[in-house]
Design a protein around this motif. Structure first.
Motif, PDB file in Angstrom:
ATOM      1  N   TRP A 367       0.883  -1.330   0.063  1.00  0.00           N
ATOM      2  CA  TRP A 367       0.108  -0.175   0.153  1.00  0.00           C
ATOM      3  C   TRP A 367       0.782   1.075  -0.099  1.00  0.00           C
ATOM      4  CZ3 TRP A 367      -4.474   1.809  -1.134  1.00  0.00           C
ATOM      5  CH2 TRP A 367      -5.090   3.148  -0.535  1.00  0.00           C
ATOM      6  N   PRO A 368       0.565   2.249  -0.949  1.00  0.00           N
ATOM      7  CA  PRO A 368       1.441   3.414  -0.916  1.00  0.00           C
ATOM      8  C   PRO A 368       1.366   4.358  -0.019  1.00  0.00           C
ATOM      9  CG  PRO A 368       0.151   3.464  -2.884  1.00  0.00           C
ATOM     10  CD  PRO A 368      -0.137   2.071  -2.038  1.00  0.00           C
ATOM     11  N   GLY A 369       0.430   3.999   0.862  1.00  0.00           N
ATOM     12  CA  GLY A 369       0.370   5.027   1.895  1.00  0.00           C
ATOM     13  C   GLY A 369      -0.932   5.817   2.150  1.00  0.00           C
ATOM     14  N   THR A 370      -1.511   6.247   0.925  1.00  0.00           N
ATOM     15  CA  THR A 370      -2.754   6.941   0.812  1.00  0.00           C
ATOM     16  C   THR A 370      -3.582   6.456  -0.348  1.00  0.00           C
ATOM     17  OG1 THR A 370      -1.447   8.616  -0.560  1.00  0.00           O
ATOM     18  CG2 THR A 370      -1.545   8.904   1.950  1.00  0.00           C
ATOM     19  N   ALA A 645      -2.919  -5.070  21.414  1.00  0.00           N
ATOM     20  CA  ALA A 645      -2.953  -5.734  19.892  1.00  0.00           C
ATOM     21  C   ALA A 645      -3.861  -4.670  19.595  1.00  0.00           C
ATOM     22  CB  ALA A 645      -3.652  -7.051  19.987  1.00  0.00           C
ATOM     23  N   ALA A 646      -4.920  -4.149  19.904  1.00  0.00           N
ATOM     24  CA  ALA A 646      -5.824  -3.171  19.506  1.00  0.00           C
ATOM     25  C   ALA A 646      -5.020  -1.959  19.075  1.00  0.00           C
ATOM     26  CB  ALA A 646      -6.848  -2.855  20.409  1.00  0.00           C
ATOM     27  N   GLU A 647      -4.076  -1.655  20.268  1.00  0.00           N
ATOM     28  CA  GLU A 647      -3.007  -0.608  19.854  1.00  0.00           C
ATOM     29  C   GLU A 647      -2.397  -0.484  18.447  1.00  0.00           C
ATOM     30  OE1 GLU A 647       0.168  -0.252  22.393  1.00  0.00           O
ATOM     31  OE2 GLU A 647       1.232   0.793  20.768  1.00  0.00           O
ATOM     32  N   HIS A 648      -1.760  -1.678  18.352  1.00  0.00           N
ATOM     33  CA  HIS A 648      -0.888  -1.827  17.254  1.00  0.00           C
ATOM     34  C   HIS A 648      -1.465  -1.681  15.887  1.00  0.00           C
ATOM     35  CE1 HIS A 648       2.474  -4.295  19.077  1.00  0.00           C
ATOM     36  NE2 HIS A 648       2.589  -3.315  19.650  1.00  0.00           N
ATOM     37  N   ALA A 649      -2.922  -2.519  15.854  1.00  0.00           N
ATOM     38  CA  ALA A 649      -3.577  -2.511  14.493  1.00  0.00           C
ATOM     39  C   ALA A 649      -4.023  -0.923  14.455  1.00  0.00           C
ATOM     40  CB  ALA A 649      -4.721  -3.588  14.871  1.00  0.00           C
ATOM     41  N   SER A 650      -4.523  -0.384  15.314  1.00  0.00           N
ATOM     42  CA  SER A 650      -5.042   0.833  15.257  1.00  0.00           C
ATOM     43  C   SER A 650      -3.937   2.034  14.570  1.00  0.00           C
ATOM     44  CB  SER A 650      -5.642   1.574  16.450  1.00  0.00           C
ATOM     45  OG  SER A 650      -4.848   1.943  17.608  1.00  0.00           O
ATOM     46  N   ILE A 651      -2.732   1.721  15.117  1.00  0.00           N
ATOM     47  CA  ILE A 651      -1.772   2.561  14.528  1.00  0.00           C
ATOM     48  C   ILE A 651      -1.680   2.166  13.083  1.00  0.00           C
ATOM     49  CG2 ILE A 651       0.708   3.064  14.466  1.00  0.00           C
ATOM     50  CD1 ILE A 651       0.692   2.439  17.353  1.00  0.00           C
ATOM     51  N   GLY A 652      -1.652   0.969  12.691  1.00  0.00           N
ATOM     52  CA  GLY A 652      -1.544   0.568  11.388  1.00  0.00           C
ATOM     53  C   GLY A 652      -2.751   1.053  10.405  1.00  0.00           C
ATOM     54  N   LEU A 653      -3.763   1.333  11.065  1.00  0.00           N
ATOM     55  CA  LEU A 653      -5.279   1.741  10.145  1.00  0.00           C
ATOM     56  C   LEU A 653      -5.127   3.084  10.365  1.00  0.00           C
ATOM     57  CD1 LEU A 653      -7.171   0.052   8.671  1.00  0.00           C
ATOM     58  CD2 LEU A 653      -5.710  -1.223  10.352  1.00  0.00           C
ATOM     59  N   LEU A 654      -4.590   4.023  10.886  1.00  0.00           N
ATOM     60  CA  LEU A 654      -4.832   5.586  11.297  1.00  0.00           C
ATOM     61  C   LEU A 654      -4.579   6.229   9.861  1.00  0.00           C
ATOM     62  CD1 LEU A 654      -6.162   7.834  12.704  1.00  0.00           C
ATOM     63  CD2 LEU A 654      -3.713   8.255  13.805  1.00  0.00           C
ATOM     64  N   PRO A 655      -3.415   5.537   9.068  1.00  0.00           N
ATOM     65  CA  PRO A 655      -3.155   6.381   7.831  1.00  0.00           C
ATOM     66  C   PRO A 655      -4.196   6.051   6.838  1.00  0.00           C
ATOM     67  CG  PRO A 655      -1.225   5.018   8.483  1.00  0.00           C
ATOM     68  CD  PRO A 655      -2.347   4.787   9.513  1.00  0.00           C
ATOM     69  N   LEU A 656      -5.350   5.523   7.005  1.00  0.00           N
ATOM     70  CA  LEU A 656      -6.540   5.495   6.151  1.00  0.00           C
ATOM     71  C   LEU A 656      -7.156   6.652   6.230  1.00  0.00           C
ATOM     72  CD1 LEU A 656      -7.663   3.338   4.381  1.00  0.00           C
ATOM     73  CD2 LEU A 656      -8.951   2.341   5.944  1.00  0.00           C
ATOM     74  N   PHE A 657      -7.100   7.276   7.401  1.00  0.00           N
ATOM     75  CA  PHE A 657      -8.123   8.477   7.815  1.00  0.00           C
ATOM     76  C   PHE A 657      -7.423   9.703   7.672  1.00  0.00           C
ATOM     77  CE2 PHE A 657      -9.929   4.603   9.422  1.00  0.00           C
ATOM     78  CZ  PHE A 657     -11.019   4.647   8.821  1.00  0.00           C
ATOM     79  N   ALA A 658      -6.083   9.536   8.124  1.00  0.00           N
ATOM     80  CA  ALA A 658      -5.241  11.085   8.210  1.00  0.00           C
ATOM     81  C   ALA A 658      -3.981  10.599   7.327  1.00  0.00           C
ATOM     82  CB  ALA A 658      -4.632  11.154   9.417  1.00  0.00           C
ATOM     83  N   THR A 659      -3.515  11.715   6.244  1.00  0.00           N
ATOM     84  CA  THR A 659      -2.380  11.305   5.514  1.00  0.00           C
ATOM     85  C   THR A 659      -1.028  11.327   6.337  1.00  0.00           C
ATOM     86  OG1 THR A 659      -2.555  13.562   4.961  1.00  0.00           O
ATOM     87  CG2 THR A 659      -3.144  12.096   3.141  1.00  0.00           C
ATOM     88  N   CYS A 660      -0.889  10.122   7.004  1.00  0.00           N
ATOM     89  CA  CYS A 660       0.272   9.913   7.665  1.00  0.00           C
ATOM     90  C   CYS A 660       0.921   8.657   7.348  1.00  0.00           C
ATOM     91  CB  CYS A 660       0.232  10.175   9.016  1.00  0.00           C
ATOM     92  SG  CYS A 660      -1.176   9.075   9.901  1.00  0.00           S
ATOM     93  N   ASP A 661       1.926   8.431   7.770  1.00  0.00           N
ATOM     94  CA  ASP A 661       2.549   7.166   7.845  1.00  0.00           C
ATOM     95  C   ASP A 661       2.642   6.420   9.062  1.00  0.00           C
ATOM     96  OD1 ASP A 661       5.082   5.452   7.507  1.00  0.00           O
ATOM     97  OD2 ASP A 661       5.084   6.149   5.549  1.00  0.00           O
ATOM     98  N   ARG A 662       2.704   5.153   9.155  1.00  0.00           N
ATOM     99  CA  ARG A 662       2.634   4.612  10.527  1.00  0.00           C
ATOM    100  C   ARG A 662       3.755   5.146  11.238  1.00  0.00           C
ATOM    101  NH1 ARG A 662       2.258  -2.004  10.599  1.00  0.00           N
ATOM    102  NH2 ARG A 662       2.403  -1.526  12.682  1.00  0.00           N
TER     103      ARG A 662
END
Ligand SMILES: [Zn+2]
Ligand SMILES: [Zn+2]
Length: 767
Positions: A367-370, A645-662
């Motif tokens: 995934w290229p990030g955004t 586990a929820a924390e790790h996965a949520s860090i991984g998913l935040l870039p879907l909503f904000a243009t950031c990198d994990r």
């Protein structure tokens, strides 16, 4: 005005036309791009117009000093980047007075790159630019060009501080593109804690590249690193060699079985010897397209002229990286157009500087990030309005896993909003100093720099950085004010990255990131090139690196503590509460993990000795009361492992909503946090003062955490793997983690029935 449309929709023409017209009319143009390479390409395009009245020139770090005076005095079309504007042009505005006086148009190209902390710096640089223009009596029009973005007008207003009109309708002719989402299978290899390892995205990309080239499909594969791109090209070539060998005439026909999809192999193996190797110099782009005679499985017409001798098959695949000279790039473009090269593996360096419009398919390894960059890369496929193919190959990352299982997150969704926070005091402060050094600041300037300016100015006076006098605020120090702002980093003295054998300065990394990106032993990527860090010397502010070819990548792991300084906003979420506010994070990088490049296999964890670092930033966090988690504990769930586990996965998913990198964000989770007295999961911006990512997470919390739960559930592994809940940067060695517990925990948090009564639009959080 901002034009926000897809690749090859004619944005350049839209700003070139008024720009050239202004030049002819006696005005000057300032063209800004994030990179020198893009400026150089624009310059070439301008010169090809052969309009003598347009005196275009680049003005950047590479411009020789003897040429700089000429540019200042005579050029009417100046191409530069935000860094040069910040350090070179604005501080010496007096030398540019005649240029500024006539300035009609400021083109901000590829402006979607101005996001996060870097974007916030650029926003303040543009405000300084507007002030300097006003000084010389000009009021230039800003024309911004961006890849497709959500709410481009609002973003453009944040970036420039001006009201903006937006153009978002793309009427350029296009065929349809088939998008494939591809998940590599789990392998027999075992990683951390015995977790299964997926086949890597690069290995899958190599196979697909070879298959597509065999089918005479012109394909571009986007790979993260140069080393990865080379691996993909080499593996694909090896595959083609095998095919060519098995099909050469000395073999019996039975070995020359062709699959129905390999249409290029329908041709008799004894290729006509009269077909001389194609001469790059004489094969024009048009000749290769003549004589269409076959149809590929994807429906494209194929020309006999495009088919190579079997022996030459492997040579149809090449790798491309940043740093090629312009002539090499032009040759490559030519070879691609002519079909001499059918498959190209590249880092996204190609985004900057090569025109590859004649492609049939694009492979995106990881995934290229955004969504914005995904559509931009996918948009490379499809020549002359014909149909095309784009394949996203998932890496072992929760976000990739989520996307290949949830196509609805890609299709029919607006692309991300571009997030930046120009009011971040750590960004604003240095630019107010730089602005005061340019022209002393007065009360009239305050609105230009935003609502927090007065407070930040008071701080700067208290720190003796600025002096307040009757007439306004003055910079009276001897050092250069512009040195206070490290616009590509996150503040603080940057670490210089130096090649030890040559003393060449490759770039700089801000100090907080240095611990995790250029620690001793790190594999460091610079413009797609791979380097090994020999030594990180924090006292000297230097990381010594050498060019290397390790067959592994490294991930720094840190241990983090977090304390809440203030809570700015809160609202109920299920039985729990969601918060946004200021936090202090203490991070210490303690070791780094090595993983084999091609297989993803774990090679070990090396300890590091680095001091802890404190960061004041912003975070989003959620808590659950004891009454809500008690039933989970009774059901035997390890609450700490579930929250982790929820924390790790949520860090991984935040870039879907904000243009950031994990890597721009971090997290902390605990069964019982000292400041809240509750089970708490934090996600924070990894930059001093914040960058807007956590704030975005707060605003979209329900969608974000729902996607997090979906990502964990989508992964078919049993107890957690890097595709769902393991994190490559976990300082605790991914211990403890409870996959099923995380799903139960998020279910509890996201259960609306138990939610306290609250206005329905609470989740919008004022953003
Ligand atoms: Zn998994
Ligand atoms: Zn962790």
């Amino acid at each position: 005005m901002i034009i926000s449309t897809g690749t090859a929709s004619g944005k350049s023409l839209a700003y070139l036309t008024p720009a050239v017209a202004s030049c002819l009319d006696g005005g000057t143009i300032l063209y800004l791009t994030p990179t020198k390479a893009l400026a150089a390409d624009q310059l070439r395009a301008l010169r090809e117009l052969r309009i003598t009245q347009v005196r275009a020139a680049c003005f950047d770090g590479d411009t020789p000093f003897e040429e700089r005076t000429w540019v200042r005095q005579h050029a009417n079309y100046v191409l530069t980047n935000p860094d040069m504007l910040h350090r070179g042009i604005l501080p010496r505005h007096a030398q540019w007075s005649s240029f500024f006086r006539r300035l009609r148009l400021i083109v901000v190209d590829e402006c979607h790159g101005y996001r996060g902390v870097f974007g916030s710096h650029v926003a303040q640089i543009l405000r300084r630019l507007r002030r300097v223009c006003a000084r010389y009596g000009s009021q230039p029009t800003f024309l911004l060009a961006s890849a497709t973005a959500s709410e481009p007008g609002a973003f453009a207003k944040r970036l420039t501080g001006l009201e903006m009109d937006e153009v978002t309708v793309d009427a350029s002719p296009k065929g349809s593109t088939t998008i494939a989402l591809w998940e590599p299978p789990l392998t027999e290899l075992r990683g951390e804690g015995g977790a299964p390892v997926r086949r890597t995205a690069t290995a899958e990309a190599a196979d697909l590249l070879a298959d597509l080239v065999l089918a005479d499909v012109r394909t571009l594969a986007f790979v993260r690193s140069r080393r990865g791109a080379e691996t993909v090209a080499l593996s694909a070539r090896a595959k083609l060699s095998d095919v060519a060998f098995s099909l050469t005439p000395h073999r019996t026909p039975s070995t020359a079985k062709t699959s129905p999809t390999d249409s290029s192999l329908d041709r008799p193996a004894s290729a006509s010897p009269s077909e001389a190797p194609e001469d790059q110099g004489s094969t024009g782009p048009d000749t290769a397209m003549q004589g269409a005679s076959a149809v590929s499985p994807f429906g494209w017409n194929l020309a006999d002229g495009e088919r190579a001798d079997l022996a030459e098959l492997p040579d149809k695949i090449a790798a491309y990286r940043a740093g090629y000279l312009a002539e090499d790039r032009r040759l490559l473009e030519k070879a691609l157009r002519a079909g001499t090269i059918m498959g190209l593996a590249t880092t996204n360096a190609l985004e900057l500087g090569v025109d590859v419009s004649g492609l049939d398919a694009v492979l995106i390894a990881g995934w290229p990030g955004t969504r914005a960059s995904f559509w931009q890369q996918a948009g490379r496929a499809g020549r002359d309005g014909r149909n095309a193919l784009a394949v996203l190959i998932a890496r072992d990352d929760p976000l990739d896993t989520y996307l290949v299982h949830h196509p609805q997150a890609l299709f029919g969704q607006p692309v991300e909003a571009i997030v930046l926070d120009p009011d971040n005091p750590y960004v604003l402060g240095p630019h107010l100093c730089a602005a005061a050094a340019e022209i002393p600041l007065t009360e009239n300037d305050l609105p230009t720099f935003g609502s927090t300016t007065a407070d930040v100015l008071d701080d700067l006076v208290n720190q003796n950085l600025l002096r307040k006098r009757q007439a306004g605020w003055f910079w009276t120090r001897r050092e250069r004010a512009t040195d206070l702002a490290d616009i590509r980093g996150g503040g603080g003295a940057p670490i210089q990255v130096v090649e030890s054998s040559t003393g060449r300065l490759l770039g700089s990394v801000d100090e907080p990131s240095a611990h995790s990106t250029v620690h001793t032993g790190a594999v460091y990527l610079h413009q797609g090139e791979t380097f090994l860090v020999e030594l990180l010397d924090l006292d000297a502010g230097v990381a010594l690196v050498s060019s290397g070819n390790p067959d592994y990548t490294t991930f720094a792991r840190d241990i983090t503590d977090i304390s809440i300084l203030s809570t700015e906003r809160s609202h109920p979420l299920g039985p729990g509460t969601l918060h946004f506010g200021e936090v202090e994070v203490t991070r210490q990088v303690v070791s780094y993990l090595k993983r084999r490049l091609h297989s993803g296999e774990m090679l070990g964890d090396e300890p590091l000795e680095l001091p802890p670092r404190t960061l004041r930033t912003r975070a989003v966090w959620w808590t659950l009361p004891a009454s809500a988690v008690a039933p989970l504990a009774e059901a035997g769930i390890d609450l700490g492992g579930a929250a982790h586990a929820a924390e790790h996965a949520s860090i991984g998913l935040l870039p879907l909503f904000a243009t950031c990198d994990r890597w721009d964000i971090g997290g902390v989770s605990t069964e019982l946090h000292a400041d809240t007295g509750l089970l708490t999961v934090f996600v924070y911006d990894g930059h001093e003062g914040g960058a807007g990512f956590a704030e975005r997470g707060y605003a979209r919390a329900t969608d974000w955490l729902t996607a997090t739960r979906e990502a964990i559930m989508s992964c078919e592994c049993e107890r957690g793997c890097p595709s769902c809940i393991q994190s490559p940067k976990c300082g605790n060695g991914n211990e403890p983690l409870d996959k099923r517990g995380a799903i139960r925990l998020l279910n509890t948090l996201l259960t609306p029935e138990q939610r306290m009564p609250s206005p329905p639009d609470m989740a919008a959080g004022g953003c």
